[in-house]
Design a protein around this motif. Structure first.
Motif, PDB file in Angstrom:
ATOM      1  N   ASN A  11      29.878  47.212  35.343  1.00  0.00           N
ATOM      2  CA  ASN A  11      29.285  48.510  35.025  1.00  0.00           C
ATOM      3  C   ASN A  11      28.826  49.285  36.257  1.00  0.00           C
ATOM      4  O   ASN A  11      28.706  50.508  36.195  1.00  0.00           O
ATOM      5  CB  ASN A  11      28.097  48.337  34.073  1.00  0.00           C
ATOM      6  N   ASP A  12      28.557  48.598  37.357  1.00  0.00           N
ATOM      7  CA  ASP A  12      28.086  49.275  38.570  1.00  0.00           C
ATOM      8  C   ASP A  12      29.225  49.690  39.490  1.00  0.00           C
ATOM      9  O   ASP A  12      29.262  50.812  39.977  1.00  0.00           O
ATOM     10  CB  ASP A  12      27.115  48.375  39.336  1.00  0.00           C
ATOM     11  N   THR A  13      30.158  48.777  39.749  1.00  0.00           N
ATOM     12  CA  THR A  13      31.226  49.044  40.716  1.00  0.00           C
ATOM     13  C   THR A  13      32.547  49.432  40.067  1.00  0.00           C
ATOM     14  O   THR A  13      33.451  49.895  40.752  1.00  0.00           O
ATOM     15  CB  THR A  13      31.487  47.806  41.587  1.00  0.00           C
ATOM     16  N   ILE A  18      37.555  38.490  36.072  1.00  0.00           N
ATOM     17  CA  ILE A  18      38.124  37.611  35.059  1.00  0.00           C
ATOM     18  C   ILE A  18      37.109  36.539  34.694  1.00  0.00           C
ATOM     19  O   ILE A  18      36.490  35.942  35.561  1.00  0.00           O
ATOM     20  CB  ILE A  18      39.416  36.945  35.579  1.00  0.00           C
ATOM     21  N   SER A  19      36.970  36.311  33.395  1.00  0.00           N
ATOM     22  CA  SER A  19      36.097  35.267  32.884  1.00  0.00           C
ATOM     23  C   SER A  19      36.955  34.201  32.213  1.00  0.00           C
ATOM     24  O   SER A  19      38.000  34.505  31.645  1.00  0.00           O
ATOM     25  CB  SER A  19      35.124  35.873  31.865  1.00  0.00           C
ATOM     26  N   LYS A  20      36.492  32.952  32.294  1.00  0.00           N
ATOM     27  CA  LYS A  20      37.251  31.838  31.726  1.00  0.00           C
ATOM     28  C   LYS A  20      36.489  31.242  30.556  1.00  0.00           C
ATOM     29  O   LYS A  20      35.267  31.206  30.551  1.00  0.00           O
ATOM     30  CB  LYS A  20      37.467  30.785  32.810  1.00  0.00           C
ATOM     31  N   GLY A  21      37.217  30.782  29.561  1.00  0.00           N
ATOM     32  CA  GLY A  21      36.617  30.121  28.402  1.00  0.00           C
ATOM     33  C   GLY A  21      37.644  29.201  27.776  1.00  0.00           C
ATOM     34  O   GLY A  21      38.588  28.768  28.435  1.00  0.00           O
ATOM     35  N   GLN A  57      49.236  32.529  31.718  1.00  0.00           N
ATOM     36  CA  GLN A  57      50.365  33.380  32.098  1.00  0.00           C
ATOM     37  C   GLN A  57      50.107  34.833  31.715  1.00  0.00           C
ATOM     38  O   GLN A  57      50.410  35.743  32.487  1.00  0.00           O
ATOM     39  CB  GLN A  57      51.670  32.889  31.465  1.00  0.00           C
ATOM     40  N   GLN A  58      49.540  35.057  30.540  1.00  0.00           N
ATOM     41  CA  GLN A  58      49.211  36.425  30.131  1.00  0.00           C
ATOM     42  C   GLN A  58      48.190  37.040  31.091  1.00  0.00           C
ATOM     43  O   GLN A  58      48.305  38.213  31.453  1.00  0.00           O
ATOM     44  CB  GLN A  58      48.665  36.443  28.701  1.00  0.00           C
ATOM     45  N   ALA A  59      47.200  36.256  31.497  1.00  0.00           N
ATOM     46  CA  ALA A  59      46.181  36.741  32.433  1.00  0.00           C
ATOM     47  C   ALA A  59      46.815  37.084  33.785  1.00  0.00           C
ATOM     48  O   ALA A  59      46.464  38.088  34.394  1.00  0.00           O
ATOM     49  CB  ALA A  59      45.079  35.703  32.614  1.00  0.00           C
ATOM     50  N   ARG A  60      47.749  36.267  34.227  1.00  0.00           N
ATOM     51  CA  ARG A  60      48.445  36.573  35.482  1.00  0.00           C
ATOM     52  C   ARG A  60      49.242  37.867  35.357  1.00  0.00           C
ATOM     53  O   ARG A  60      49.264  38.684  36.279  1.00  0.00           O
ATOM     54  CB  ARG A  60      49.361  35.412  35.869  1.00  0.00           C
ATOM     55  N   ASP A  61      49.890  38.069  34.225  1.00  0.00           N
ATOM     56  CA  ASP A  61      50.658  39.297  33.993  1.00  0.00           C
ATOM     57  C   ASP A  61      49.755  40.525  33.989  1.00  0.00           C
ATOM     58  O   ASP A  61      50.069  41.535  34.616  1.00  0.00           O
ATOM     59  CB  ASP A  61      51.434  39.216  32.670  1.00  0.00           C
ATOM     60  N   VAL A  62      48.613  40.437  33.301  1.00  0.00           N
ATOM     61  CA  VAL A  62      47.660  41.557  33.254  1.00  0.00           C
ATOM     62  C   VAL A  62      47.102  41.814  34.652  1.00  0.00           C
ATOM     63  O   VAL A  62      47.006  42.962  35.087  1.00  0.00           O
ATOM     64  CB  VAL A  62      46.520  41.287  32.243  1.00  0.00           C
ATOM     65  N   GLY A  67      46.631  45.282  39.294  1.00  0.00           N
ATOM     66  CA  GLY A  67      46.721  45.352  40.752  1.00  0.00           C
ATOM     67  C   GLY A  67      45.388  45.284  41.465  1.00  0.00           C
ATOM     68  O   GLY A  67      44.562  44.423  41.210  1.00  0.00           O
ATOM     69  N   ARG A  68      45.156  46.242  42.358  1.00  0.00           N
ATOM     70  CA  ARG A  68      43.980  46.224  43.230  1.00  0.00           C
ATOM     71  C   ARG A  68      42.653  46.415  42.515  1.00  0.00           C
ATOM     72  O   ARG A  68      41.600  46.229  43.110  1.00  0.00           O
ATOM     73  CB  ARG A  68      44.121  47.292  44.314  1.00  0.00           C
ATOM     74  N   GLU A  69      42.697  46.810  41.253  1.00  0.00           N
ATOM     75  CA  GLU A  69      41.448  46.953  40.485  1.00  0.00           C
ATOM     76  C   GLU A  69      40.768  45.606  40.274  1.00  0.00           C
ATOM     77  O   GLU A  69      39.562  45.542  40.099  1.00  0.00           O
ATOM     78  CB  GLU A  69      41.734  47.536  39.098  1.00  0.00           C
ATOM     79  N   VAL A  70      41.562  44.526  40.286  1.00  0.00           N
ATOM     80  CA  VAL A  70      41.041  43.194  39.979  1.00  0.00           C
ATOM     81  C   VAL A  70      40.467  42.537  41.230  1.00  0.00           C
ATOM     82  O   VAL A  70      41.067  42.587  42.305  1.00  0.00           O
ATOM     83  CB  VAL A  70      42.145  42.293  39.385  1.00  0.00           C
ATOM     84  N   CYS A  71      39.313  41.928  41.071  1.00  0.00           N
ATOM     85  CA  CYS A  71      38.659  41.206  42.159  1.00  0.00           C
ATOM     86  C   CYS A  71      39.629  40.196  42.775  1.00  0.00           C
ATOM     87  O   CYS A  71      40.196  39.360  42.066  1.00  0.00           O
ATOM     88  CB  CYS A  71      37.431  40.493  41.591  1.00  0.00           C
TER      89      CYS A  71
END
Length: 88
Positions: A11-13, A18-21, A57-62, A67-71
């Motif tokens: 919400n700030d940046t 990605i969170s794991k469960g 695999q789905q998480a890797r695709d997303v 792209g660069r938006e992801v940490c």
């Protein structure tokens, strides 16, 4: 149980993490309170629909599509790397 991955936006940046469960029942999953990089809490972020309860695999695709938006540290953890560059 198989691992489930979900994407959330800080919400700030506004960066994406990605969170794991674990999968619980069909199309439902749990999630940890912190992102893979341990930098973002689910309390201070929003889930990105429909990017939740994904397989690895789905998480890797997303992650590739976002792209660069992801940490970069979350992506490294997703691919099995630690912050210091060594393999998990």
């Amino acid at each position: 149980m198989d691992l489930a991955y979900s994407f959330l936006r800080d919400n700030d940046t506004y960066s994406v993490h990605i969170s794991k469960g674990h999968f619980t029942v069909i199309e439902e999953c749990t999630s940890t309170m912190l992102s893979l990089c341990k930098e973002v809490s689910t309390e201070h972020s929003e889930w990105i629909p429909p990017c939740f309860c994904l397989t690895e695999q789905q998480a890797r695709d997303v992650g590739a599509k976002l792209g660069r938006e992801v940490c970069p540290y979350c992506i490294r953890f997703l691919y099995g790397w630690k912050k210091d560059g060594t393999v998990l």
